[in-house]
Design a protein around this motif. Structure first.
Motif, PDB file in Angstrom:
ATOM      1  N   VAL A   1      37.874  46.385  46.169  1.00 35.12           N
ATOM      2  CA  VAL A   1      36.642  45.895  45.547  1.00 35.12           C
ATOM      3  C   VAL A   1      36.103  44.655  46.261  1.00 35.12           C
ATOM      4  O   VAL A   1      35.247  43.956  45.729  1.00 35.12           O
ATOM      5  CB  VAL A   1      36.834  45.606  44.036  1.00 35.12           C
ATOM      6  N   GLY A   2      36.593  44.390  47.464  1.00 35.86           N
ATOM      7  CA  GLY A   2      36.122  43.239  48.235  1.00 35.86           C
ATOM      8  C   GLY A   2      36.292  43.495  49.715  1.00 35.86           C
ATOM      9  O   GLY A   2      36.774  44.550  50.127  1.00 35.86           O
TER      10      GLY A   2
ATOM     11  N   ALA B   1      40.682  42.079  47.998  1.00 38.21           N
ATOM     12  CA  ALA B   1      40.718  42.188  46.538  1.00 38.21           C
ATOM     13  C   ALA B   1      40.791  43.658  46.170  1.00 38.21           C
ATOM     14  O   ALA B   1      40.050  44.485  46.707  1.00 38.21           O
ATOM     15  CB  ALA B   1      39.480  41.552  45.921  1.00 38.21           C
ATOM     16  N   VAL B   2      41.709  43.980  45.264  1.00 40.50           N
ATOM     17  CA  VAL B   2      41.846  45.349  44.780  1.00 40.50           C
ATOM     18  C   VAL B   2      41.828  45.347  43.256  1.00 40.50           C
ATOM     19  O   VAL B   2      42.216  44.370  42.618  1.00 40.50           O
ATOM     20  CB  VAL B   2      43.121  46.048  45.301  1.00 40.50           C
ATOM     21  N   MET B   3      41.371  46.463  42.697  1.00 41.64           N
ATOM     22  CA  MET B   3      41.341  46.636  41.251  1.00 41.64           C
ATOM     23  C   MET B   3      42.429  47.630  40.867  1.00 41.64           C
ATOM     24  O   MET B   3      42.492  48.738  41.410  1.00 41.64           O
ATOM     25  CB  MET B   3      39.980  47.162  40.794  1.00 41.64           C
ATOM     26  N   ASP B   4      43.279  47.208  39.950  1.00 37.68           N
ATOM     27  CA  ASP B   4      44.345  48.066  39.444  1.00 37.68           C
ATOM     28  C   ASP B   4      43.721  49.169  38.588  1.00 37.68           C
ATOM     29  O   ASP B   4      42.916  48.896  37.707  1.00 37.68           O
ATOM     30  CB  ASP B   4      45.298  47.212  38.609  1.00 37.68           C
TER      31      ASP B   4
ATOM     32  N   PHE C   1      34.397  53.166  44.354  1.00 37.51           N
ATOM     33  CA  PHE C   1      35.279  52.257  45.077  1.00 37.51           C
ATOM     34  C   PHE C   1      36.186  53.062  46.000  1.00 37.51           C
ATOM     35  O   PHE C   1      36.400  54.255  45.785  1.00 37.51           O
ATOM     36  CB  PHE C   1      36.142  51.440  44.110  1.00 37.51           C
TER      37      PHE C   1
ATOM     38  N   LYS D   1      42.745  42.791  36.032  1.00 40.26           N
ATOM     39  CA  LYS D   1      42.606  44.019  36.825  1.00 40.26           C
ATOM     40  C   LYS D   1      42.473  43.776  38.322  1.00 40.26           C
ATOM     41  O   LYS D   1      42.903  44.583  39.117  1.00 40.26           O
ATOM     42  CB  LYS D   1      41.402  44.828  36.342  1.00 40.26           C
ATOM     43  N   THR D   2      41.845  42.677  38.719  1.00 39.62           N
ATOM     44  CA  THR D   2      41.627  42.423  40.138  1.00 39.62           C
ATOM     45  C   THR D   2      42.652  41.434  40.660  1.00 39.62           C
ATOM     46  O   THR D   2      42.841  40.359  40.092  1.00 39.62           O
ATOM     47  CB  THR D   2      40.205  41.885  40.377  1.00 39.62           C
TER      48      THR D   2
ATOM     49  N   CYS E   1      45.129  51.976  43.092  1.00 44.09           N
ATOM     50  CA  CYS E   1      44.217  50.833  43.104  1.00 44.09           C
ATOM     51  C   CYS E   1      43.052  51.126  44.041  1.00 44.09           C
ATOM     52  O   CYS E   1      43.089  52.075  44.834  1.00 44.09           O
ATOM     53  CB  CYS E   1      44.937  49.543  43.497  1.00 44.09           C
TER      54      CYS E   1
END
Length: 141
Positions: free
Chosen positions: A22-23, A55-58, A91, A68-69, A19
């Motif tokens: 993203v935040g 926040a993370v994106m898979d 990222f 995804k997030t 992952c």
């Protein structure tokens, strides 16, 4: 019932493809205890540690765009430090330790959802993602 409270899980069970952050890392507010002039920050009921979230994106390519997030909550007395960015990546890749999952029913959807918590975050230990061979054993990607 034998299962009570958060269920311990490992990073690769939640994010088998990894992952990316993203935040920003933000302290979680306790909306019930806060009022107009005073902000109170949330603490874990069991440990008393402050709760932060990021926040993370898979990275799993099969996950639908709308799913995804996700937010990962991190229990820590101080703000967790985001790992250094890697050249050429848009990222920051990240891994989490001390992960747990707690099931709940989403208020807006009425569907089962999961609250993911961790005790630490760090850069990925390896760029190789475990992949299951046909015999079910992990092999390097």
């Amino acid at each position: 019932m034998a299962i009570q409270g958060p269920i311990p899980i490992n990073f690769h069970q939640v994010f088998p493809h990894g992952c990316f952050i993203v935040g920003e890392v933000e302290q979680v507010k306790d909306f019930d205890a806060s009022n107009k002039g005073r902000t109170v920050y949330a603490k874990d009921k069991n440990t008393g540690e402050l709760i932060w979230q990021v926040a993370v994106m898979d990275a799993d390519p099969t996950v639908k765009a709308g799913q995804k997030t996700v937010a990962v909550k991190i229990l820590s007395p101080v703000q967790p430090i985001v790992p250094a960015a890697l050249p050429g990546l848009p990222f920051v890749p990240v891994e989490f330790d001390g992960m747990t999952a707690t099931a709940y029913v989403g208020q807006n959807t009425g569907r089962l959802a999961w609250s993911i918590r961790a005790t630490a975050m760090h850069p990925p230990r390896s760029t190789a993602v475990p992949v299951k061979a046909s015999n079910g054993k992990d092999v390097a990607a």
